[in-house]
Design an enzyme around this catalytic site. Sequence first.
Site, PDB file in Angstrom:
ATOM      1  N   ASP A  64       0.846  -1.193   0.000  1.00  0.00           N
ATOM      2  CA  ASP A  64       0.000   0.000   0.000  1.00  0.00           C
ATOM      3  C   ASP A  64       0.875   1.235   0.000  1.00  0.00           C
ATOM      4  OD1 ASP A  64       0.142   1.045   2.873  1.00  0.00           O
ATOM      5  OD2 ASP A  64      -0.617  -0.982   3.220  1.00  0.00           O
ATOM      6  N   ASP A 155      -9.006   3.719   7.060  1.00  0.00           N
ATOM      7  CA  ASP A 155      -7.807   3.681   7.891  1.00  0.00           C
ATOM      8  C   ASP A 155      -8.122   4.301   9.253  1.00  0.00           C
ATOM      9  OD1 ASP A 155      -5.357   4.039   9.089  1.00  0.00           O
ATOM     10  OD2 ASP A 155      -4.409   5.011   7.382  1.00  0.00           O
ATOM     11  N   GLU A 157      -6.731   4.680  13.118  1.00  0.00           N
ATOM     12  CA  GLU A 157      -5.548   4.532  13.965  1.00  0.00           C
ATOM     13  C   GLU A 157      -5.262   5.839  14.695  1.00  0.00           C
ATOM     14  OE1 GLU A 157      -1.764   5.157  11.949  1.00  0.00           O
ATOM     15  OE2 GLU A 157      -2.766   4.498  10.114  1.00  0.00           O
TER      16      GLU A 157
END
Length: 535
Positions: A64, A155, A157
């Site tokens: 990625d 995503d 985090e």
Amino acid sequence: MAKKWISALVCAGLVFVAGQPARAGDSAADGGGYAHAGVAPGLRASATAATAAAPSGYTIKGIDVSSHDHTLGAIDWPAQAAGGVSFAYVKATEGTYYVNPYFDGDNRDAKAAGILVGAYHYARPDKKDPVNEANYFIDHAQWVKDSQTLVPFLDLEWPYGSLNLPACWGLSTAELTGYIRSFANQVQARIGRKLMIYTNTNWWNPCTGNSTAFGDLPLDIAGYTASLPPLPSGWSSTAVWQYAAGNNSQQGNYDKDVFSGDYPALTRLAGGAPASQPPLGLRAWANGKYVTAESGGRNPLIARATELGLWEEYDLVNAGAGFVALRSRSNGKYVTADGGGSKALIANRSTIGLWEEFTLVDNSDGSVSLRAHVNGRYVTADGGGSKALIANRTAIGAWEKFDRYAVPRMVTLKSVGVGNYVTAERAGTAPLIARAAQAGLWEQYDLVDAGHGYVALRSHANNRYVTAESAGTKPLIANRTAVGPWEQFAPVDNPDGTVSLMARVNEKYVTALSGAQLIASGTAVADAQEFQLGS
């Protein structure tokens, strides 16, 4: 991407364990891309992690990337493909304010190199605007319903350093899980598929309060460890594992992923038809011949084949909004009503657009017809089948009718829980059991379309159909000569690429336990109800 490794850092009340990554944002306001609030500048991914080999047992490799990975120049996508990369995720957006300027080119060039590509979005839960954020993402993610576009991921985090935000974005666990659910629901509403969650267990569990509410979504786990790290609450398996960081100071060194399954399973994360569904054939009423994509798809479709083969097989792909597309097995390309419907149908498109969308019409006599979306006209086997198919009829007659034939597909079933192949022992006279170490004749089955979303399994051991004996109260056995409700199963494509089978007769999942015969007794999907579909 700039990744940071934390050896023993306590930040905002959370302990971050060595080897657990955090993805850096890469917006213009990033301020250097630090992993999360409180991380000192200058920390970098270890060289060991950056050059780590793929973990043992994983054969499908991916990467990625984001804008950081263009620091030293363009990504050489053909070289990545030649090096064994099968899939890639590319950052598309962040919040509602940032689009990766390299996304369009990376998405295009990676696909041109034969790599499956998905888009990802760096979440900004602190903005408390999940629906608009999801719309912003999908507006820029270039999602298409084809065989090369993977489901997108979110995503989730730690905030990167320049944001100066707490580890959980300053939200309560209820606020954070509410944000995730609203974002996920909006993406599914837009594209008709569930998005993937990218996260790390050390962030997810404390920040969501160990939420188990998202286990229905595929998972991309981030963990730079020698073996698969513990999974977040709610998941028993992962689709993708990001096992090592890249280093954007080294050309070609990108974040490294593996997929938990084989390549056909990976394709089930793409926009095309699930691999568990058999292909179909179309026999024209005009002349009783099968529609063929002659010369491997180079010639227009015409009804003149006398039997079903590869050139006569098509995957029926859900194109959304009630439309379908036909992907030819001869070349993997989609059938198009060329010239906006003014030319003959031909299988030469790599993506689905207006010209590749059709309405499948079920006629009262059991036949089907195809109406092209581009001009609203019906597909006809022109000239009584002597000419190529074309979408130019305003009504349905004999030339516009086709019989739909499902082409059986030979498969094997390997139990995830037991680790062995499902066998019809004693040439099919004994109940099915998962205890064959290798696949031979007794472990082979034809996957037959039984209609209405169900399939049947015909054993190669005796050419009989597998039945959920006594309405599902007894073990499965291959002893039927015809397909009825007891012989029908609904295939369920799981997020990790495995398949489960729900018996129509009792709506329970086929279960395989060590030393026990298969039986439709499961009320939920776990390892015992998961199978790897082979061919």
